[in-house]
Design a protein around this motif. Structure first.
Motif, PDB file in Angstrom:
ATOM      1  N   PHE A  71       0.979   3.490  -6.079  1.00 61.35           N
ATOM      2  CA  PHE A  71       0.790   2.513  -5.011  1.00 61.35           C
ATOM      3  C   PHE A  71       0.921   1.087  -5.550  1.00 61.35           C
ATOM      4  O   PHE A  71       1.593   0.239  -4.955  1.00 61.35           O
ATOM      5  CB  PHE A  71      -0.582   2.713  -4.351  1.00 61.35           C
ATOM      6  N   THR A  72       0.292   0.820  -6.679  1.00 63.43           N
ATOM      7  CA  THR A  72       0.328  -0.515  -7.266  1.00 63.43           C
ATOM      8  C   THR A  72       1.728  -0.871  -7.733  1.00 63.43           C
ATOM      9  O   THR A  72       2.173  -2.015  -7.557  1.00 63.43           O
ATOM     10  CB  THR A  72      -0.696  -0.626  -8.417  1.00 63.43           C
ATOM     11  N   VAL A 123      -7.103  -7.774 -10.997  1.00 61.99           N
ATOM     12  CA  VAL A 123      -7.266  -8.283  -9.633  1.00 61.99           C
ATOM     13  C   VAL A 123      -7.799  -7.232  -8.662  1.00 61.99           C
ATOM     14  O   VAL A 123      -8.599  -7.567  -7.780  1.00 61.99           O
ATOM     15  CB  VAL A 123      -5.933  -8.892  -9.139  1.00 61.99           C
ATOM     16  N   GLU A 124      -7.397  -5.986  -8.811  1.00 59.45           N
ATOM     17  CA  GLU A 124      -7.825  -4.956  -7.856  1.00 59.45           C
ATOM     18  C   GLU A 124      -9.345  -4.889  -7.750  1.00 59.45           C
ATOM     19  O   GLU A 124      -9.909  -4.946  -6.653  1.00 59.45           O
ATOM     20  CB  GLU A 124      -7.264  -3.593  -8.266  1.00 59.45           C
ATOM     21  N   PHE A 144       2.128  -5.961 -11.992  1.00 62.31           N
ATOM     22  CA  PHE A 144       1.474  -4.651 -12.031  1.00 62.31           C
ATOM     23  C   PHE A 144       0.254  -4.690 -12.943  1.00 62.31           C
ATOM     24  O   PHE A 144      -0.838  -4.256 -12.568  1.00 62.31           O
ATOM     25  CB  PHE A 144       2.437  -3.554 -12.502  1.00 62.31           C
ATOM     26  N   PHE A 145       0.436  -5.218 -14.138  1.00 59.80           N
ATOM     27  CA  PHE A 145      -0.660  -5.277 -15.107  1.00 59.80           C
ATOM     28  C   PHE A 145      -1.844  -6.071 -14.542  1.00 59.80           C
ATOM     29  O   PHE A 145      -2.984  -5.617 -14.593  1.00 59.80           O
ATOM     30  CB  PHE A 145      -0.170  -5.902 -16.422  1.00 59.80           C
ATOM     31  N   LEU A 146      -1.568  -7.259 -14.016  1.00 65.02           N
ATOM     32  CA  LEU A 146      -2.637  -8.090 -13.458  1.00 65.02           C
ATOM     33  C   LEU A 146      -3.350  -7.398 -12.306  1.00 65.02           C
ATOM     34  O   LEU A 146      -4.588  -7.376 -12.241  1.00 65.02           O
ATOM     35  CB  LEU A 146      -2.068  -9.426 -12.977  1.00 65.02           C
ATOM     36  N   CYS A 192      -5.124 -14.163  -2.532  1.00 63.78           N
ATOM     37  CA  CYS A 192      -5.855 -15.352  -3.015  1.00 63.78           C
ATOM     38  C   CYS A 192      -5.943 -15.388  -4.537  1.00 63.78           C
ATOM     39  O   CYS A 192      -5.959 -16.475  -5.126  1.00 63.78           O
ATOM     40  CB  CYS A 192      -7.261 -15.389  -2.430  1.00 63.78           C
ATOM     41  N   LEU A 193      -6.005 -14.239  -5.169  1.00 59.65           N
ATOM     42  CA  LEU A 193      -6.081 -14.185  -6.631  1.00 59.65           C
ATOM     43  C   LEU A 193      -4.705 -14.143  -7.291  1.00 59.65           C
ATOM     44  O   LEU A 193      -4.447 -14.855  -8.269  1.00 59.65           O
ATOM     45  CB  LEU A 193      -6.904 -12.969  -7.062  1.00 59.65           C
TER      46      LEU A 193
END
Length: 160
Positions: free
Chosen positions: A11-12, A62-63, A55-57, A94-95
């Motif tokens: 999903f990400t 962030v998730e 993806f990494f962030l 926002c992030l």
């Protein structure tokens, strides 16, 4: 929506790709004075860098933080699922928007001594697009693709 770690990774990956590709196209179009066919090709060069970064962030930073922030506004089980989805999606934008705008500013805009000014301008220009793209297009599209890919597993989860 994802129920397992593997589903969350898929999903990400999908969401990061759809968001990054659109935002890269948007920024290139902004920089060349408007949308042109060549923007789609140029974006493929940048997405090789920006997609893994996003993806990494998203996956590792962030998730979790966006859910914490969203759950200050909404309560799972009490509020309607659409409000929870919108709160989490909004917090992610926002992030992610300022962070990705900073990375793109450093890598692609050669800001020199104007780094902060160029970054703030880039984030300000990107934010409305990122929020609208996420809420109205990328989010629904990626959830549809995800549900299609994992139809059987998701049906099993609801019948268990």
């Amino acid at each position: 929506m994802p129920k397992t770690k593997f589903q969350n990774i898929i999903f990400t990956l999908l969401m990061a790709f759809v968001m990054v590709y659109a935002m890269v196209c948007y920024n290139i179009a902004w920089n060349v004075g408007g949308m042109q066919n060549r923007v789609f090709v140029i974006a493929l060069e940048e997405i090789v860098i920006m997609w893994p970064v996003a993806f990494f962030l998203e996956f590792f930073v962030v998730e979790h933080l966006s859910q914490k922030l969203a759950f200050r506004l909404v309560t799972p089980g009490r509020d309607k699922p659409i409000f929870i989805l919108l709160a989490i999606s909004s917090m992610i934008v926002c992030l992610m928007c300022p962070i990705m705008s900073l990375i793109a500013t450093i890598l692609f805009q050669n800001p020199g001594s104007e780094l902060i000014a160029v970054w703030l301008q880039t984030a300000a220009v990107n934010f409305p697009m990122a929020l609208c793209w996420q809420i109205f297009f990328a989010g629904p599209l990626v959830r549809l693709i995800f549900r299609t890919i994992f139809r059987k597993q998701l049906q099993q989860d609801t019948h268990s």
